[in-house]
Design an enzyme around this catalytic site. Structure first.
Site, PDB file in Angstrom:
ATOM      1  N   SER A 224       4.983  55.907  18.692  1.00  5.23           N
ATOM      2  CA  SER A 224       4.462  57.354  18.853  1.00  5.23           C
ATOM      3  C   SER A 224       5.455  58.285  18.303  1.00  5.23           C
ATOM      4  CB  SER A 224       4.619  57.586  20.573  1.00  5.23           C
ATOM      5  OG  SER A 224       3.862  56.538  21.129  1.00  5.23           O
TER       6      SER A 224
ATOM      7  N   ASP B  65       5.718  47.016  12.197  1.00  4.32           N
ATOM      8  CA  ASP B  65       4.228  47.039  12.449  1.00  4.32           C
ATOM      9  C   ASP B  65       3.797  45.827  11.745  1.00  4.32           C
ATOM     10  OD1 ASP B  65       4.339  49.334  13.513  1.00  4.32           O
ATOM     11  OD2 ASP B  65       3.703  50.687  11.807  1.00  4.32           O
TER      12      ASP B  65
ATOM     13  N   HIS C 255      10.056  58.738  10.038  1.00  8.50           N
ATOM     14  CA  HIS C 255      11.003  58.438  11.142  1.00  8.50           C
ATOM     15  C   HIS C 255      12.398  59.009  10.899  1.00  8.50           C
ATOM     16  CE1 HIS C 255       8.031  55.155  10.796  1.00  8.50           C
ATOM     17  NE2 HIS C 255       7.955  55.443  11.961  1.00  8.50           N
TER      18      HIS C 255
ATOM     19  N   ASP D 235      12.814 103.259  18.724  1.00  8.06           N
ATOM     20  CA  ASP D 235      13.787 103.019  17.564  1.00  8.06           C
ATOM     21  C   ASP D 235      14.485 104.130  17.005  1.00  8.06           C
ATOM     22  OD1 ASP D 235      11.435 103.821  16.537  1.00  8.06           O
ATOM     23  OD2 ASP D 235      11.011 102.273  15.300  1.00  8.06           O
TER      24      ASP D 235
ATOM     25  N   ASP E 220      13.165 106.949  15.626  1.00 11.55           N
ATOM     26  CA  ASP E 220      12.441 107.653  14.402  1.00 11.55           C
ATOM     27  C   ASP E 220      11.455 108.686  14.664  1.00 11.55           C
ATOM     28  OD1 ASP E 220      10.657 105.857  15.273  1.00 11.55           O
ATOM     29  OD2 ASP E 220      10.222 105.121  13.201  1.00 11.55           O
ATOM     30  N   CYS E 221      11.175 108.804  15.963  1.00 12.63           N
ATOM     31  CA  CYS E 221       9.839 109.660  16.286  1.00 12.63           C
ATOM     32  C   CYS E 221       9.746 110.932  15.542  1.00 12.63           C
ATOM     33  CB  CYS E 221       9.855 110.106  17.860  1.00 12.63           C
ATOM     34  SG  CYS E 221       8.257 111.033  18.578  1.00 12.63           S
TER      35      CYS E 221
ATOM     36  N   SER F 193       2.153 103.415  15.012  1.00  9.46           N
ATOM     37  CA  SER F 193       1.203 103.700  16.251  1.00  9.46           C
ATOM     38  C   SER F 193       0.775 105.342  16.587  1.00  9.46           C
ATOM     39  CB  SER F 193       1.810 103.209  17.542  1.00  9.46           C
ATOM     40  OG  SER F 193       2.992 103.672  17.839  1.00  9.46           O
TER      41      SER F 193
ATOM     42  N   MET G 221       2.219 110.462  25.438  1.00 12.45           N
ATOM     43  CA  MET G 221       1.639 111.630  24.681  1.00 12.45           C
ATOM     44  C   MET G 221       0.838 112.391  25.586  1.00 12.45           C
ATOM     45  SD  MET G 221      -0.235 110.855  21.309  1.00 12.45           S
ATOM     46  CE  MET G 221       1.300 110.355  20.282  1.00 12.45           C
TER      47      MET G 221
ATOM     48  N   PRO H 238       9.489 111.427  23.805  1.00 11.19           N
ATOM     49  CA  PRO H 238       9.358 112.311  22.709  1.00 11.19           C
ATOM     50  C   PRO H 238       7.724 112.502  22.266  1.00 11.19           C
ATOM     51  CG  PRO H 238       9.951 110.184  22.255  1.00 11.19           C
ATOM     52  CD  PRO H 238      10.153 110.165  23.585  1.00 11.19           C
TER      53      PRO H 238
END
Length: 578
Positions: free
Chosen positions: A58, A115, A222, A402, A404-405, A447, A497, A560
């Site tokens: 396995s 095996d 293995h 972050d 940066d708006c 966004s 907003m 903001p």
């Protein structure tokens, strides 16, 4: 070294629970009671056909139980993690197939000493009991340049033997025919692996150590040592190195490959490679082979014979022809076998041209109209207003984003100013909104760019006439606001907003019924409500947008985005008042 963390219940129960997970989720499979043996649920339908049995330790899931099904294995026997299964379980599997009416049983075994011994013992015991059975030992490893007594290891090429033998058995071919065919195919299969990080058996430490930034070429499934350690390079270089080694005629274990050959490729994730990495390696393998004049007929890419969570990949090549390809393409119900196309990989057109989109709105010729001067003044006032509050928006955004708006809005303002310098302002308001929407989508990004573009695009259809009425503008703002709510997933009160936009949009709807004398008052009231809405976000808990992931105790200033919307509406009012 401490054992690696794994999502298991216990090291002792993991194999049995994994087998139960496999058969409970696949109604075509069942377990042989008292043994770690996965059998086809319709095993009695094999009467008169050759039964195929494989297996091993396995930890290589989905091998081998995932390849049990019509058109592939009849049964698979599992040992402990990286441990060969016991002869008693193998014999029980053989006898189950024999009792089901199989005309013979073929044991397909990877070339590992454990095996070979355990499957060999079970085979001899089965022969004594009158079972017609044979064994095929798969040794497809191309790692070692000089032959050893143990011979090449059995690796992922074993799955190609499962598939060819399964198709032949399904067609009713005899045991001898199947053995002869797969032994011929074995001569034209080669596999090579490369490891980037080790794996660990449950309850134990890593199986080997590898310095950071290094890889090991030719290691076993293995964690057995490979042939060479080196610095990790690019995916293209690693794949080229692997194929060079696999096909090097100076190596006694090489796969002879020349221009004009037709191959099937398996790109096998050894466990921890991401799907992204695997796709990059797959691309590299196809391109490398095609650059040598080799035609790629089919490609399997995924996790087929893993090594627990080992970081790495193996490449398997099988030279093929029309008959071998027919057997490979035959349908199977084995749950782990991929649903491959039967179309060739090489030689097909794999991209298409997108539909013509025409000119961008901002590049199309526009004609001025009576409203052009006032629309231009509004744009100029909005842009200068956004540039003036750039630092303030950045400061507010640092509390929940972050930071940066302000930069994002300033970027949009400059894009509009730049466009204004080289273009006339169209007299049709809807046309102008389409142009600004396209500019913001391209230049603003993120966004915010998407939200403003949504608003303007949805609004544009309501002000298509040069003599658009105030009620048309009100409906346009309403439509834009609804589009933002529908696709953005936010509502008033969510600290976005929309808390500044929605109150203004509701107030502006009064323009649809108010007499002209009251229009400016409605606009002034809308701007006032927008400012109050923006201020109210100081006391709201964010439920949408990036700020929703921040503790509410840390966010106690206005949103903001809402402040920016209020500033835009105020600038529009000031421009119109002039």
């Amino acid at each position: 070294m401490e054992p690696q963390k794994k999502l298991l219940n216990s090291p002792d129960s993991c194999v049995d629970q994994a087998l139960l997970g496999l058969v409970r989720s696949n109604p075509g499979l069942c377990l042989l009671r008292g043994h770690r043996v996965v059998v086809r649920s319709d095993v009695h339908g094999l009467r008169g056909k050759v039964g195929l049995l494989s297996g091993g330790g396995s930890g290589h899931e989905p091998a081998h139980g995932g390849f049990v099904g019509a058109g592939m294995l009849s049964a698979a026997v599992a040992g402990g993690v990286f441990a060969s299964p016991p002869p008693a379980a193998i014999l029980a599997a053989v006898l189950s197939l024999h009792r089901a009416g199989c005309s013979g049983v073929l044991l397909i075994v990877k070339n590992y000493t454990g095996d070979r011994l355990n499957f060999g013992l079970a085979l001899e015991q089965a022969l004594v009991l009158g079972v017609r059975a044979q064994m095929v030992i798969v040794a497809d490893d191309c790692a070692f340049e000089r032959a050893t007594k143990a011979g090449p290891r059995g690796l992922c090429g074993t799955l190609f033997i499962h598939k060819l033998a399964g198709s032949l058995a399904e067609e009713g071919k005899s045991l001898d025919e199947i053995v002869s065919t797969v032994n011929e195919a074995q001569k034209e299969i080669g596999t090579l692996g490369v490891g980037l990080s080790p794996c660990s058996v449950p309850g134990c430490g890593p199986t080997f150590e590898l310095p950071p930034g290094h890889m090991e070429l030719g290691l076993g499934i293995h964690g057995e040592p490979g042939i060479k350690r080196s610095k990790i390079t690019s995916a293209d270089e690693v794949v080229t190195t692997m194929i060079d080694h696999m096909t090097n005629p100076d190596s006694q274990s090489h796969l002879p490959l020349k221009s004009g050959d037709l191959v099937i490729v398996c790109v096998n994730n050894l466990g921890a490679l991401s799907c992204l990495e695997l796709a990059v390696v797959t691309r590299a393998a196809i391109l490398c082979l095609e650059s040598r004049g080799v035609t790629v007929a089919r490609v399997m890419s995924g996790s087929f014979m893993t090594s627990l969570e080992m970081g790495g990949v193996s490449l398997t090549l099988m030279k093929t022809n029309a008959e071998r390809l027919r057997l490979f393409d035959a349908k199977t119900s084995a749950p782990a076998w991929p649903n491959l196309s039967t179309a060739p990989v090489s030689g097909r057109e794999f991209s298409m041209d997108p539909p013509p989109l025409g000119l961008r709105p901002q590049d199309e010729a526009s004609s001025e109209g009576p409203l052009s001067p006032v629309l231009g003044r509004v744009l100029d006032r909005v842009c200068s207003g956004l540039l003036q509050i750039q630092d303030e928006l950045n400061r507010l955004d640092r509390a929940s984003g972050d930071g940066d708006c302000g930069n994002t809005h300033a970027q949009a303002a400059r894009a509009i100013q730049e466009w204004r310098c080289g273009h006339v302002t169209p007299g049709c308001p809807g046309r102008l909104l389409q142009i600004i929407a396209s500019l913001l989508q391209e230049k603003m990004g993120g966004s915010s760019g998407a939200m403003y573009s949504l608003f303007l695009t949805a609004a544009a259809g309501h002000v298509t006439q040069e003599k658009s009425q105030p009620g048309d503008w009100a409906r346009a703002v309403h439509a834009g606001t609804q589009a933002m709510r529908r696709y953005g997933g936010a509502d008033p009160g969510d600290r976005t907003m929309l808390d500044a936009l929605c109150p203004a949009a509701d107030e502006l709807m009064k323009l649809t019924t108010a007499p002209p004398v009251g229009h400016m008052g409605i606009l002034q009231a809308a701007v006032e409500k927008s400012s109050l809405g923006a201020e109210s976000t100081s006391d709201l808990t964010a439920k949408a947008g990036r700020a929703s992931y921040i503790s509410s105790e840390r966010v106690n200033e206005p949103d903001p985005g809402a402040v920016a919307v209020a500033a835009i509406l105020k600038a529009i009012l000031q421009a119109l008042e002039q």
